[in-house]
Motif scaffolding. Structure first.
Motif, PDB file in Angstrom:
ATOM      1  N   PHE A  51       4.030   6.155  -8.094  1.00  0.00           N
ATOM      2  CA  PHE A  51       4.143   4.737  -8.461  1.00  0.00           C
ATOM      3  C   PHE A  51       4.156   3.859  -7.220  1.00  0.00           C
ATOM      4  O   PHE A  51       3.447   2.847  -7.139  1.00  0.00           O
ATOM      5  N   TYR A  52       4.932   4.263  -6.214  1.00  0.00           N
ATOM      6  CA  TYR A  52       5.004   3.475  -4.983  1.00  0.00           C
ATOM      7  C   TYR A  52       3.675   3.466  -4.239  1.00  0.00           C
ATOM      8  O   TYR A  52       3.290   2.454  -3.652  1.00  0.00           O
ATOM      9  N   ARG A  53       2.984   4.584  -4.255  1.00  0.00           N
ATOM     10  CA  ARG A  53       1.680   4.632  -3.587  1.00  0.00           C
ATOM     11  C   ARG A  53       0.705   3.655  -4.259  1.00  0.00           C
ATOM     12  O   ARG A  53      -0.039   2.936  -3.577  1.00  0.00           O
TER      13      ARG A  53
ATOM     14  N   GLY B 289      15.758  -2.741   6.791  1.00  0.00           N
ATOM     15  CA  GLY B 289      14.607  -3.547   7.181  1.00  0.00           C
ATOM     16  C   GLY B 289      13.354  -3.119   6.452  1.00  0.00           C
ATOM     17  O   GLY B 289      13.387  -2.230   5.589  1.00  0.00           O
ATOM     18  N   ALA B 290      12.235  -3.742   6.788  1.00  0.00           N
ATOM     19  CA  ALA B 290      10.955  -3.422   6.159  1.00  0.00           C
ATOM     20  C   ALA B 290      10.548  -1.987   6.495  1.00  0.00           C
ATOM     21  O   ALA B 290      10.767  -1.515   7.610  1.00  0.00           O
ATOM     22  N   VAL B 291       9.967  -1.293   5.511  1.00  0.00           N
ATOM     23  CA  VAL B 291       9.491   0.085   5.702  1.00  0.00           C
ATOM     24  C   VAL B 291       8.098   0.201   5.085  1.00  0.00           C
ATOM     25  O   VAL B 291       7.706  -0.620   4.239  1.00  0.00           O
ATOM     26  N   PRO B 292       7.326   1.221   5.481  1.00  0.00           N
ATOM     27  CA  PRO B 292       5.955   1.351   4.962  1.00  0.00           C
ATOM     28  C   PRO B 292       5.906   1.627   3.466  1.00  0.00           C
ATOM     29  O   PRO B 292       5.039   1.111   2.758  1.00  0.00           O
ATOM     30  N   ILE B 293       6.835   2.488   2.974  1.00  0.00           N
ATOM     31  CA  ILE B 293       6.806   2.888   1.567  1.00  0.00           C
ATOM     32  C   ILE B 293       8.140   3.541   1.235  1.00  0.00           C
ATOM     33  O   ILE B 293       8.904   3.932   2.124  1.00  0.00           O
ATOM     34  N   LEU B 294       8.430   3.661  -0.057  1.00  0.00           N
ATOM     35  CA  LEU B 294       9.611   4.379  -0.531  1.00  0.00           C
ATOM     36  C   LEU B 294       9.160   5.657  -1.244  1.00  0.00           C
ATOM     37  O   LEU B 294       7.977   5.836  -1.517  1.00  0.00           O
ATOM     38  N   TYR B 295      10.138   6.512  -1.576  1.00  0.00           N
ATOM     39  CA  TYR B 295       9.796   7.793  -2.186  1.00  0.00           C
ATOM     40  C   TYR B 295      10.588   8.093  -3.451  1.00  0.00           C
ATOM     41  O   TYR B 295      10.119   8.828  -4.310  1.00  0.00           O
ATOM     42  N   SER B 296      11.788   7.551  -3.571  1.00  0.00           N
ATOM     43  CA  SER B 296      12.647   7.868  -4.707  1.00  0.00           C
ATOM     44  C   SER B 296      12.959   6.621  -5.515  1.00  0.00           C
ATOM     45  O   SER B 296      13.102   5.528  -4.968  1.00  0.00           O
ATOM     46  N   SER B 297      13.078   6.806  -6.821  1.00  0.00           N
ATOM     47  CA  SER B 297      13.407   5.670  -7.700  1.00  0.00           C
ATOM     48  C   SER B 297      14.866   5.704  -8.136  1.00  0.00           C
ATOM     49  O   SER B 297      15.273   4.928  -8.996  1.00  0.00           O
ATOM     50  N   GLY B 298      15.674   6.586  -7.553  1.00  0.00           N
ATOM     51  CA  GLY B 298      17.057   6.711  -7.977  1.00  0.00           C
ATOM     52  C   GLY B 298      17.984   5.627  -7.478  1.00  0.00           C
ATOM     53  O   GLY B 298      19.115   5.515  -7.950  1.00  0.00           O
ATOM     54  N   ASN B 299      17.532   4.820  -6.532  1.00  0.00           N
ATOM     55  CA  ASN B 299      18.382   3.768  -5.973  1.00  0.00           C
ATOM     56  C   ASN B 299      17.496   2.659  -5.446  1.00  0.00           C
ATOM     57  O   ASN B 299      17.234   2.577  -4.247  1.00  0.00           O
TER      58      ASN B 299
END
Length: 220
Positions: free
Chosen positions: A118-120, A78-88
């Motif tokens: 980048f995500y920030r 589902g929707a989340v505030p932000i991601l942290y990793s670009s590996g997947n």
């Protein structure tokens, strides 16, 4: 490598709609991409990520398999505030069109954290995120990483990166230092609570390691 690959995708495939990213040491099943795209469409988000499931060697202690350093950030699709990793992840074309190049800041090359930064920056521009728990990838954990020395260093690094990214985003170092001091003061209590919950002193130490890593970052 990410910057080169993403720029190459833009130049070679000018009409693509989505960019799927998987690291070279990961393995996905045949439903990986389909599940990512289904979540993108269901949530109408801009970037969707999935879990990177760690495959430990047979002699690895159970505590490492449960440690926050190796655990996915989310558990539910589902929707989340932000991601942290670009590996997947799968990134929609609109994100790459609007974000400046290089996409990942080269200053993070040797410490990691360029993806979180980048995500920030994407978040500040109004892009949205989602999580697809049904699109995992498998990643082998070298034996040297299932040790206290490695996890301790990675925990400090995670804390340092969070402080660096916050300072870059707010351009207010005093605010970041103040937050780091507050987290350091609260970390013994948070660590004790976590140690009791997980029945592990090593896991409990993570909050203190993160806080100390943030403080180290303030001194370069």
């Amino acid at each position: 490598a990410y910057n080169a690959g993403w720029a190459k995708a833009l130049s070679e495939f000018p009409n693509f709609r989505w960019l799927a990213v998987i690291d070279d040491d990961e393995v996905a099943d045949e439903n990986w991409l389909r599940n990512h795209l289904n979540t993108l469409q269901d949530t109408n988000c801009d970037i969707v990520g999935g879990p990177q499931l760690q495959q430990f060697h047979k002699d690895a202690a159970d505590v490492w398999k449960r440690h926050p350093v190796f655990e996915p950030h989310y558990k539910v699709t589902g929707a989340v505030p932000i991601l942290y990793s670009s590996g997947n992840v799968v990134i929609t074309r609109g994100v790459l069109d609007k974000m400046p190049q290089p996409f990942l800041e080269p200053q993070f090359n040797f410490i990691g954290g360029g993806d979180s930064d980048f995500y920030r920056r994407c978040q500040i521009k109004g892009f949205t995120f989602a999580w697809c728990n049904e699109a995992p990838v498998l990643e082998d954990v070298p034996e040297r990483r299932s040790t206290f020395r490695w996890v301790n260093a990675r925990s400090y690094r995670n804390g340092a990166i969070s402080a660096i990214i916050e300072t870059r985003a707010s351009n207010n170092r005093a605010k970041t230092i103040f937050k780091s001091c507050l987290l350091l003061a609260a970390s013994p209590f948070r660590s004790l609570k976590s140690a009791i919950k997980h029945k592990s002193l090593i896991i409990g130490l993570y909050h203190m390691q993160i806080a100390f890593g943030r403080l180290l970052a303030e001194f370069g």
